[in-house]
Design an enzyme around this catalytic site. Structure first.
Site, PDB file in Angstrom:
ATOM      1  N   HIS A 111      52.405  33.820  77.283  1.00  0.00           N
ATOM      2  CA  HIS A 111      53.030  35.146  77.239  1.00  0.00           C
ATOM      3  C   HIS A 111      52.114  36.101  78.001  1.00  0.00           C
ATOM      4  CE1 HIS A 111      54.185  39.050  76.042  1.00  0.00           C
ATOM      5  NE2 HIS A 111      53.185  39.206  75.211  1.00  0.00           N
ATOM      6  N   ASN A 118      53.581  43.692  80.757  1.00  0.00           N
ATOM      7  CA  ASN A 118      53.955  42.883  79.593  1.00  0.00           C
ATOM      8  C   ASN A 118      55.423  43.166  79.274  1.00  0.00           C
ATOM      9  OD1 ASN A 118      54.450  41.967  76.979  1.00  0.00           O
ATOM     10  ND2 ASN A 118      52.416  42.502  76.211  1.00  0.00           N
ATOM     11  N   CYS A 139      56.695  39.791  71.088  1.00  0.00           N
ATOM     12  CA  CYS A 139      56.104  38.999  72.185  1.00  0.00           C
ATOM     13  C   CYS A 139      56.264  37.492  71.963  1.00  0.00           C
ATOM     14  CB  CYS A 139      54.637  39.344  72.359  1.00  0.00           C
ATOM     15  SG  CYS A 139      54.402  41.048  72.864  1.00  0.00           S
TER      16      CYS A 139
HETATM   17  C1  LIG Z   1      45.037  48.168  75.315  1.00  0.00           C
HETATM   18  C2  LIG Z   1      43.715  47.795  75.928  1.00  0.00           C
HETATM   19  C3  LIG Z   1      43.883  47.509  77.415  1.00  0.00           C
HETATM   20  C4  LIG Z   1      42.786  48.986  75.769  1.00  0.00           C
HETATM   21  O1  LIG Z   1      41.520  48.653  76.261  1.00  0.00           O
HETATM   22  P1  LIG Z   1      40.224  49.057  75.429  1.00  0.00           P
HETATM   23  O2  LIG Z   1      39.056  48.639  76.216  1.00  0.00           O
HETATM   24  O3  LIG Z   1      40.400  48.469  74.075  1.00  0.00           O
HETATM   25  O4  LIG Z   1      40.332  50.588  75.453  1.00  0.00           O
HETATM   26  P2  LIG Z   1      40.263  51.642  74.245  1.00  0.00           P
HETATM   27  O5  LIG Z   1      41.597  51.747  73.585  1.00  0.00           O
HETATM   28  O6  LIG Z   1      39.060  51.368  73.408  1.00  0.00           O
HETATM   29  O7  LIG Z   1      40.016  52.940  75.063  1.00  0.00           O
HETATM   30  C5  LIG Z   1      38.866  53.101  75.891  1.00  0.00           C
HETATM   31  C6  LIG Z   1      38.949  54.458  76.548  1.00  0.00           C
HETATM   32  O8  LIG Z   1      39.966  54.423  77.557  1.00  0.00           O
HETATM   33  C7  LIG Z   1      40.912  55.458  77.348  1.00  0.00           C
HETATM   34  N1  LIG Z   1      42.227  55.015  77.769  1.00  0.00           N
HETATM   35  C8  LIG Z   1      43.177  54.407  77.018  1.00  0.00           C
HETATM   36  N2  LIG Z   1      44.233  54.138  77.794  1.00  0.00           N
HETATM   37  C9  LIG Z   1      43.955  54.570  79.032  1.00  0.00           C
HETATM   38  C10 LIG Z   1      44.654  54.566  80.250  1.00  0.00           C
HETATM   39  N3  LIG Z   1      45.883  54.046  80.359  1.00  0.00           N
HETATM   40  N4  LIG Z   1      44.051  55.095  81.326  1.00  0.00           N
HETATM   41  C11 LIG Z   1      42.826  55.605  81.258  1.00  0.00           C
HETATM   42  N5  LIG Z   1      42.114  55.637  80.126  1.00  0.00           N
HETATM   43  C12 LIG Z   1      42.661  55.123  79.021  1.00  0.00           C
HETATM   44  C13 LIG Z   1      40.825  55.739  75.877  1.00  0.00           C
HETATM   45  O9  LIG Z   1      41.277  57.041  75.585  1.00  0.00           O
HETATM   46  C14 LIG Z   1      39.357  55.576  75.596  1.00  0.00           C
HETATM   47  O10 LIG Z   1      38.673  56.742  76.002  1.00  0.00           O
HETATM   48  P3  LIG Z   1      37.388  57.276  75.192  1.00  0.00           P
HETATM   49  O11 LIG Z   1      36.376  56.159  75.283  1.00  0.00           O
HETATM   50  O12 LIG Z   1      37.016  58.499  75.923  1.00  0.00           O
HETATM   51  O13 LIG Z   1      37.873  57.509  73.802  1.00  0.00           O
HETATM   52  C15 LIG Z   1      43.072  46.573  75.245  1.00  0.00           C
HETATM   53  O14 LIG Z   1      42.663  46.880  73.946  1.00  0.00           O
HETATM   54  C16 LIG Z   1      44.007  45.423  75.204  1.00  0.00           C
HETATM   55  O15 LIG Z   1      44.356  44.883  76.230  1.00  0.00           O
HETATM   56  N6  LIG Z   1      44.399  44.981  73.998  1.00  0.00           N
HETATM   57  C17 LIG Z   1      45.365  43.911  73.857  1.00  0.00           C
HETATM   58  C18 LIG Z   1      46.680  44.489  74.147  1.00  0.00           C
HETATM   59  C19 LIG Z   1      47.741  43.456  74.239  1.00  0.00           C
HETATM   60  O16 LIG Z   1      47.544  42.393  74.767  1.00  0.00           O
HETATM   61  N7  LIG Z   1      48.903  43.813  73.732  1.00  0.00           N
HETATM   62  C20 LIG Z   1      50.026  43.004  73.778  1.00  0.00           C
HETATM   63  C21 LIG Z   1      49.934  41.984  72.738  1.00  0.00           C
HETATM   64  S1  LIG Z   1      51.333  41.065  72.778  1.00  0.00           S
END
Ligand SMILES: CC(C)(COP(=O)(O)OP(=O)(O)OC[C@H]1O[C@@H](n2cnc3c(N)ncnc32)[C@H](O)[C@@H]1OP(=O)(O)O)[C@@H](O)C(=O)NCCC(=O)NCCS
Length: 335
Positions: free
Chosen positions: A262, A292, A114
């Site tokens: 980004h 992304n 990224c």
């Molecule tokens: C990835 C991201 C959106 C996930 O959000 P989160 O709030 O952390 O979600 P979690 O991973 O804790 O998951 C929460 C729940 O949603 C579920 N879930 C995960 N992906 C899902 C999707 N695409 N659709 C529906 N549910 C989903 C999980 O299984 C989990 O369920 P549970 O509570 O029953 O176990 C978030 O962590 C994020 O944006 N992180 C930064 C990512 C980023 O910027 N990456 C690029 C960096 S360059």
């Protein structure tokens, strides 16, 4: 002494639009969850056989070169940033040299995910500042869609990433108060595996191991992301590296005309916007449309911002990125 300045910008995204509803037909996800967590409404996926990381980069580059008002033969060097190269080796830089029919200039591949475009821009900037090269083609291009786990198992990652490419021509600028004023790069390899794609790699698992084990549960050849850990680190590093860049140039957050972060996650951009007290029209976001696109996200966003007339001569434009590695960086540009 010279500076480098961006003289041409271009981007290319595949026509194939994949909405959140489209994804919910192939995995257990939904539009509400995706938009609430990431801001993404849709992304582009290539049609296999129609586009590659290189071909998208070439299309973006052609636009950038034309807008720079130079000929392809005026390009002195190519820097290509991607985490999704066409081949394991050689990297796509040489494929661009071939496909654009550019003379035998050097072609360098940057592997900083990224942060790839900011790293690539920084490399190009140094070559121009040193006087070695005059015009450098910098490309960020990614083809994620073929390498994602498009099942419910991979949903936390696969809904986020999209395909596309952006390119910039960096040219020599004699007025050192203009152009790229400075770039600032960092890494913290301690967290390398928190956002990574482990296989195939010579370190742990090569293709032969994967074939031999033939394990349907094997996840090692899909990207892994510790989402919450990445999020927490991203917001801290984004703001640190923007402040570092401003400070190095005796500037304040109030001097920023446009921040092009980004496009990691709309929530991260909004957090940074609030922290720096920037208005909505001072931060450019297009993650809603493209997801992304890692190394491609900044040059696509920068091109769209420029096309929309959001960047004027004399503006202070700040680029900032954070991603796998972890790596992060910023560029402070006087347009
Ligand atoms: C990835 C991201 C959106 C996930 O959000 P989160 O709030 O952390 O979600 P979690 O991973 O804790 O998951 C929460 C729940 O949603 C579920 N879930 C995960 N992906 C899902 C999707 N695409 N659709 C529906 N549910 C989903 C999980 O299984 C989990 O369920 P549970 O509570 O029953 O176990 C978030 O962590 C994020 O944006 N992180 C930064 C990512 C980023 O910027 N990456 C690029 C960096 S360059």
């Amino acid at each position: 002494m010279y500076n480098s300045k961006i003289t041409g910008l271009g981007y290319y995204v595949p026509d194939n639009v994949v909405s959140n509803d489209d994804l919910s037909k192939i995995m257990d996800t939904n539009d509400e969850w995706i938009q609430e967590r990431t801001g993404i409404k849709e992304r582009r996926h290539v049609v296999p056989e129609q586009d590659t990381t290189t071909s998208m980069g070439v299309k973006a580059a052609k636009v950038a070169i034309e807008r720079a008002g130079i000929d392809k033969d005026d390009i002195d060097f190519i820097v290509f940033a991607t985490l999704s190269p066409d081949y394991y080796f050689p990297g796509p830089g040489v494929l661009v040299q071939r496909d654009l029919g550019i003379k035998t200039v050097g072609a360098l591949d940057v592997r900083n995910q990224c942060s790839g475009f900011v790293y690539a821009l920084s490399v190009a900037d140094q070559y121009i500042k040193s006087g070695m090269y005059k015009n450098i083609l910098v490309i960020g291009s990614e083809l994620h869609s073929r390498g994602l786990d498009m099942t419910t198992r991979g949903r936390a990652v696969s809904v986020i990433f999209g395909d596309g490419a952006g390119a910039a021509v960096l040219s020599r600028e004699e007025d050192t108060t203009k152009g790229v004023l400075s770039t600032h790069l960092h890494s913290e390899g301690q967290h390398a595996e928190e956002l990574s794609l482990i296989a195939p790699g010579m370190g742990k698992r090569w293709v032969t191991d994967i074939l031999e084990e033939n394990d349907p549960q094997d996840e090692s050849y899909y990207p892994h992301m510790n989402g919450q850990f990445v999020f927490k680190n991203a917001v801290v590093r984004f703001s640190e590296v923007i402040l570092e860049g401003l400070k190095a140039n005796n500037l304040q957050p109030t001097d920023i005309d446009l921040l092009v972060p980004h496009q990691a996650n709309l929530r991260i951009s909004q957090f940074i916007q609030k922290q720096f007290g920037l208005a909505d029209d001072q931060v450019f976001n297009n993650i809603m449309k493209y997801g992304n696109t890692t190394a491609a996200s900044i040059p696509i966003a920068l091109t769209e911002a420029w096309e929309a007339g959001k960047i004027k001569s004399g503006d202070l434009v700040v680029l900032a990125a954070f991603g796998s590695g972890f790596t992060w960086g910023s560029a402070i540009i006087k347009w």
